[in-house]
Design a protein around this motif. Structure first.
Motif, PDB file in Angstrom:
ATOM      1  N   ASP A  14       0.825  -1.210   0.000  1.00 23.70           N
ATOM      2  CA  ASP A  14       0.000   0.000   0.000  1.00 23.70           C
ATOM      3  C   ASP A  14       0.856   1.256   0.000  1.00 23.70           C
ATOM      4  OD1 ASP A  14      -2.313  -1.488  -0.026  1.00 23.70           O
ATOM      5  OD2 ASP A  14      -2.728  -1.284   2.129  1.00 23.70           O
ATOM      6  N   THR A  15       2.027   1.165   0.628  1.00 24.25           N
ATOM      7  CA  THR A  15       2.931   2.312   0.706  1.00 24.25           C
ATOM      8  C   THR A  15       3.703   2.514  -0.596  1.00 24.25           C
ATOM      9  OG1 THR A  15       3.199   1.993   3.086  1.00 24.25           O
ATOM     10  CG2 THR A  15       4.868   3.317   1.988  1.00 24.25           C
ATOM     11  N   LEU A  16       4.107   1.431  -1.243  1.00 27.50           N
ATOM     12  CA  LEU A  16       5.034   1.527  -2.374  1.00 27.50           C
ATOM     13  C   LEU A  16       4.419   1.301  -3.753  1.00 27.50           C
ATOM     14  CD1 LEU A  16       8.172  -0.330  -0.932  1.00 27.50           C
ATOM     15  CD2 LEU A  16       7.796   2.134  -1.118  1.00 27.50           C
ATOM     16  N   CYS A  17       3.477   0.391  -3.857  1.00 30.42           N
ATOM     17  CA  CYS A  17       3.001  -0.005  -5.187  1.00 30.42           C
ATOM     18  C   CYS A  17       2.331   1.119  -5.987  1.00 30.42           C
ATOM     19  CB  CYS A  17       2.070  -1.210  -5.074  1.00 30.42           C
ATOM     20  SG  CYS A  17       2.954  -2.733  -4.619  1.00 30.42           S
ATOM     21  N   PRO A  18       1.632   2.073  -5.347  1.00 26.30           N
ATOM     22  CA  PRO A  18       1.079   3.171  -6.147  1.00 26.30           C
ATOM     23  C   PRO A  18       2.145   4.031  -6.830  1.00 26.30           C
ATOM     24  CG  PRO A  18      -0.034   3.027  -4.026  1.00 26.30           C
ATOM     25  CD  PRO A  18       1.160   2.127  -3.948  1.00 26.30           C
ATOM     26  N   PHE A  19       3.394   3.849  -6.466  1.00 22.21           N
ATOM     27  CA  PHE A  19       4.473   4.650  -7.014  1.00 22.21           C
ATOM     28  C   PHE A  19       5.374   3.860  -7.964  1.00 22.21           C
ATOM     29  CE2 PHE A  19       3.075   6.462  -3.052  1.00 22.21           C
ATOM     30  CZ  PHE A  19       2.890   7.799  -3.389  1.00 22.21           C
ATOM     31  N   VAL A  52      12.459  -5.114  -2.758  1.00 22.49           N
ATOM     32  CA  VAL A  52      11.730  -4.033  -3.422  1.00 22.49           C
ATOM     33  C   VAL A  52      12.385  -3.752  -4.774  1.00 22.49           C
ATOM     34  CG1 VAL A  52      11.010  -1.611  -3.302  1.00 22.49           C
ATOM     35  CG2 VAL A  52      11.079  -3.003  -1.212  1.00 22.49           C
ATOM     36  N   LEU A  53      11.575  -3.738  -5.834  1.00 21.91           N
ATOM     37  CA  LEU A  53      12.084  -3.372  -7.142  1.00 21.91           C
ATOM     38  C   LEU A  53      11.192  -2.301  -7.748  1.00 21.91           C
ATOM     39  CD1 LEU A  53      10.149  -4.747  -9.562  1.00 21.91           C
ATOM     40  CD2 LEU A  53      11.315  -6.810  -8.811  1.00 21.91           C
ATOM     41  N   SER A  54      11.740  -1.601  -8.741  1.00 21.80           N
ATOM     42  CA  SER A  54      10.976  -0.575  -9.444  1.00 21.80           C
ATOM     43  C   SER A  54      10.655  -1.046 -10.846  1.00 21.80           C
ATOM     44  CB  SER A  54      11.741   0.748  -9.489  1.00 21.80           C
ATOM     45  OG  SER A  54      12.956   0.612 -10.215  1.00 21.80           O
ATOM     46  N   THR A  55       9.466  -0.738 -11.306  1.00 21.82           N
ATOM     47  CA  THR A  55       9.012  -1.064 -12.650  1.00 21.82           C
ATOM     48  C   THR A  55       9.159   0.184 -13.526  1.00 21.82           C
ATOM     49  OG1 THR A  55       6.716  -0.347 -12.360  1.00 21.82           O
ATOM     50  CG2 THR A  55       7.301  -2.547 -11.532  1.00 21.82           C
ATOM     51  N   PRO A  56       8.907   0.085 -14.826  1.00 22.35           N
ATOM     52  CA  PRO A  56       8.977   1.286 -15.661  1.00 22.35           C
ATOM     53  C   PRO A  56       8.062   2.424 -15.198  1.00 22.35           C
ATOM     54  CG  PRO A  56       9.003  -0.655 -17.053  1.00 22.35           C
ATOM     55  CD  PRO A  56       8.736  -1.140 -15.646  1.00 22.35           C
ATOM     56  N   ALA A  57       6.964   2.076 -14.517  1.00 23.73           N
ATOM     57  CA  ALA A  57       6.027   3.105 -14.057  1.00 23.73           C
ATOM     58  C   ALA A  57       6.613   3.999 -12.981  1.00 23.73           C
ATOM     59  CB  ALA A  57       4.749   2.448 -13.537  1.00 23.73           C
ATOM     60  N   MET A  58       7.662   3.565 -12.301  1.00 27.89           N
ATOM     61  CA  MET A  58       8.240   4.367 -11.222  1.00 27.89           C
ATOM     62  C   MET A  58       8.688   5.740 -11.707  1.00 27.89           C
ATOM     63  SD  MET A  58      11.262   5.570  -9.674  1.00 27.89           S
ATOM     64  CE  MET A  58      12.635   4.593 -10.254  1.00 27.89           C
ATOM     65  N   PHE A  59       9.149   5.830 -12.942  1.00 21.57           N
ATOM     66  CA  PHE A  59       9.670   7.094 -13.454  1.00 21.57           C
ATOM     67  C   PHE A  59       8.602   8.185 -13.403  1.00 21.57           C
ATOM     68  CE2 PHE A  59      11.240   9.979 -16.787  1.00 21.57           C
ATOM     69  CZ  PHE A  59      12.574  10.056 -16.462  1.00 21.57           C
ATOM     70  N   ASP A  60       7.396   7.845 -13.862  1.00 18.90           N
ATOM     71  CA  ASP A  60       6.307   8.822 -13.863  1.00 18.90           C
ATOM     72  C   ASP A  60       5.615   8.938 -12.509  1.00 18.90           C
ATOM     73  OD1 ASP A  60       6.539   9.729 -16.475  1.00 18.90           O
ATOM     74  OD2 ASP A  60       5.181   8.209 -17.276  1.00 18.90           O
ATOM     75  N   LYS A 278      -2.513  12.000  -2.786  1.00 20.78           N
ATOM     76  CA  LYS A 278      -2.471  13.209  -1.970  1.00 20.78           C
ATOM     77  C   LYS A 278      -1.968  12.934  -0.559  1.00 20.78           C
ATOM     78  CE  LYS A 278      -5.347  17.129  -0.614  1.00 20.78           C
ATOM     79  NZ  LYS A 278      -6.686  17.735  -0.686  1.00 20.78           N
ATOM     80  N   SER A 279      -2.356  11.798   0.001  1.00 27.19           N
ATOM     81  CA  SER A 279      -1.995  11.495   1.384  1.00 27.19           C
ATOM     82  C   SER A 279      -0.516  11.156   1.556  1.00 27.19           C
ATOM     83  CB  SER A 279      -2.836  10.334   1.901  1.00 27.19           C
ATOM     84  OG  SER A 279      -2.581   9.179   1.122  1.00 27.19           O
ATOM     85  N   ALA A 280       0.170  10.922   0.424  1.00 25.96           N
ATOM     86  CA  ALA A 280       1.569  10.511   0.525  1.00 25.96           C
ATOM     87  C   ALA A 280       2.452  11.346  -0.387  1.00 25.96           C
ATOM     88  CB  ALA A 280       1.695   9.043   0.177  1.00 25.96           C
ATOM     89  N   SER A 281       2.094  12.584  -0.587  1.00 26.55           N
ATOM     90  CA  SER A 281       2.855  13.428  -1.503  1.00 26.55           C
ATOM     91  C   SER A 281       4.244  13.692  -0.971  1.00 26.55           C
ATOM     92  CB  SER A 281       2.121  14.775  -1.681  1.00 26.55           C
ATOM     93  OG  SER A 281       2.842  15.613  -2.530  1.00 26.55           O
ATOM     94  N   PRO A 282       5.290  13.412  -1.804  1.00 29.50           N
ATOM     95  CA  PRO A 282       6.654  13.630  -1.337  1.00 29.50           C
ATOM     96  C   PRO A 282       6.982  15.109  -1.259  1.00 29.50           C
ATOM     97  CG  PRO A 282       6.656  12.864  -3.603  1.00 29.50           C
ATOM     98  CD  PRO A 282       5.249  12.814  -3.142  1.00 29.50           C
TER      99      PRO A 282
END
Length: 282
Positions: A14-19, A52-60, A278-282
């Motif tokens: 929940d913390t990481l996957c939306p990003f 933890v890994l990043s997918t291509p979507a992480m960039f955006d 919005k709740s997790a805006s960096p």
């Protein structure tokens, strides 16, 4: 999966996957048994950990919003900063637990890696770690050029278009009954493994080894340009210059705000419409 492990996985997802990140649980013992003692994680074997890994979507979904935030600092790679920010949010989401985070690039004072990220990805079932030993009767002989054939992880959905970012350790949380996972062998043929390892070792700049399996998503041309740029030059590529005044970031993020120096050079990266929750805006 054990209920406690499943609940913690859900919280971290929940913390990481939306990003644009993915999370995979594993036991420390699965990792330690594959390595000599010098590389062991100094924790009980049943300790719960997450790759933890990043997918291509992480960039955006993560990097672009982070670049627009007030948390960026100079002299450090923006991607590393962005990933560190989001991994620190995992700690904040589990205040009742001891959480240790090891980034993929961290080393001990003697320069030995703190985590062998590709081994961790393999034991967690995230990506298959193809090595020279996985090629039967390999064709490379004993010449100096062939003595050091580095291995590479391939993701079943993204091929080589992903990156391992780190490990989340939960000392004190032991899951002795966590069922082992095996990564999908998505490059089963000997000839394809040879092509993969030669591409990764000798032609990695042309990106083609990443397509050893047909990926669901690749890096955009924008991402490829960014990741092809040496880390020390990435702020310049983004057209960023340092402000004279410090930002108002909290103490755990003592960063200096950076602002566009030449927006025409920034490829519109700072004008992305993609924003975090919005709740997790960096």
């Amino acid at each position: 999966m054990e209920p406690q492990a499943a609940e913690l996985k859900l919280k971290i997802e929940d913390t990481l996957c939306p990003f644009g990140f993915e999370v995979y649980p594993f036991q420390v013992a699965w990792y330690n048994t594959l390595l000599p003692p010098a590389f062991h994680l100094p924790l009980p074997g049943s300790t719960l950990a997450f790759l933890v890994l990043s997918t291509p979507a992480m960039f955006d979904q993560a990097l672009k919003p982070f670049l627009k935030s007030s948390h960026l600092r100079e002299l450090t790679d923006p991607v590393d900063q962005c990933v560190a920010y989001h991994l620190n949010r995992v700690k904040q989401s589990l205040p009742e637990l001891q959480v240790e985070i090891i980034a993929d690039y961290e080393v001990h004072p003697n320069r030995r890696p703190k985590i062998l990220a590709q081994t961790a990805a393999h034991v967690a079932g995230a990506a298959y770690y193809y090595q020279r030993q996985d090629v039967e009767a390999d064709p490379w002989g004993t010449q100096v050029r062939w003595q050091h054939i580095a291995g590479v992880c391939i993701h079943p959905q993204f091929g080589g278009w992903f990156a391992i970012r780190g490990v989340v350790l939960l000392p004190g949380i032991e899951v002795p009954d966590l069922p082992p996972t095996k990564p999908l062998d998505c490059v089963p043929k000997r000839a394809d493994r040879i092509t993969l390892l030669e591409g990764f070792n000798f032609h990695w700049r042309d990106w083609t080894y990443r397509d050893v399996v047909t990926p669901q998503e690749r890096y955009s041309e924008e991402q490829k340009a960014y990741f092809s740029t040496p880390p020390a030059q990435r702020l310049a590529l983004l057209g960023l210059a340092q402000k004279s005044e410090p930002c108002s970031a909290p103490l755990e993020f003592p960063f200096t705000a950076l602002t566009p120096k030449n927006s025409n050079r920034a490829w519109g990266w700072l004008n992305s419409d993609v924003s975090p929750l919005k709740s997790a805006s960096p």
